[in-house]
Design an enzyme around this catalytic site. Structure first.
Site, PDB file in Angstrom:
ATOM      1  N   SER A 146      25.812  42.139  18.575  1.00  0.00           N
ATOM      2  CA  SER A 146      24.637  41.331  18.879  1.00  0.00           C
ATOM      3  C   SER A 146      24.112  41.733  20.245  1.00  0.00           C
ATOM      4  O   SER A 146      24.891  42.041  21.149  1.00  0.00           O
ATOM      5  CB  SER A 146      24.991  39.840  18.895  1.00  0.00           C
ATOM      6  N   TYR A 176      30.233  33.495  22.679  1.00  0.00           N
ATOM      7  CA  TYR A 176      29.637  34.502  21.812  1.00  0.00           C
ATOM      8  C   TYR A 176      29.268  35.746  22.603  1.00  0.00           C
ATOM      9  O   TYR A 176      29.561  36.873  22.194  1.00  0.00           O
ATOM     10  CB  TYR A 176      28.412  33.915  21.110  1.00  0.00           C
TER      11      TYR A 176
END
Length: 221
Positions: A128, A144
């Site tokens: 990501s 994350y």
């Protein structure tokens, strides 16, 4: 026909990857903890009760591949989780879980299946841009961001270590995709999966170790 292993395959991007790879007659082995009706309907092989945190799960997959004499041409590691910590509400257990799934999980899988790759094999690690330090303008999402940055870091080490074996590695950001993880916000999973497949198809050994967007451009670390 390529042999494709997809980790995290029962919904969202992983399900679409299974659908598109199988549609072009590749042999797909789809792993997931719990199978979905949508995945069951596809013409793919499935490995259920598969947990990337569990070495026994990975060993069971390895034994199956060996027993069926399947060599991995493409591994796409898509399994991941997201929680939404900010500085005022840090949940260290949630952060640790994201490391276990998003960072150590794919490393365990690749390490456990090393003998099932050969020269020309490709490893696509779904990352990501939230793991990019150069692209972080909003802060937050500590677990994350940290876990995906960790994935990016080990993807480069893998690329260096596996180059002599002729195995290519790429970390790929699929875009903001409308899945359960994102609350349905973003692009259609089919479009994201198509871009991911194209990037992996194009991957050559001299491009190994890059951080790419599914749309085809390189992202900052």
């Amino acid at each position: 026909m390529a042999s494709v292993v997809i980790c995290g395959a029962n919904r969202g991007i992983g399900l679409e990857l299974c659908r598109q790879y199988s549609a072009r007659d590749d042999q797909v082995i789809a792993t997931c903890r719990t199978i979905s009706e949508e995945l069951s309907a596809l013409n793919v092989q499935t490995q259920t009760d598969f947990d990337v945190r569990n070495s026994d799960s990975i060993q069971a997959l390895k034994q199956r591949l060996n027993s069926e004499d399947i060599e991995i041409d493409i591994l796409v590691h898509n399994a991941g989780i997201l929680s939404r910590e900010n500085l005022d509400s840090l949940d260290f257990e949630a952060i640790e879980l994201q490391f276990q799934v998003n960072t150590l999980g794919p490393l365990r899988v690749v390490h456990g299946l090393l003998d099932n790759f050969s020269a020309g094999s490709k490893i696509g690690l779904i990352s990501s841009r939230m793991g990019s330090m150069g692209d972080n303008e909003s802060g937050g999402r500590y677990g994350y961001r940290m876990s995906k940055a960790g994935l990016n870091a080990f993807s480069v080490s893998l690329a260096r270590d596996l180059s002599e074996r002729g195995i290519s590695v790429v970390a790929i950001h699929p875009g903001l995709v409308a899945t359960q993880m994102t609350g349905g916000n973003g692009i259609d999973p089919a479009k994201a999966a198509s871009g991911l497949i194209q990037r992996i198809d194009e991957l050559k050994l001299d491009q190994s170790g890059k951080f790419m967007h599914a749309e085809g451009y390189e992202l900052p670390w």
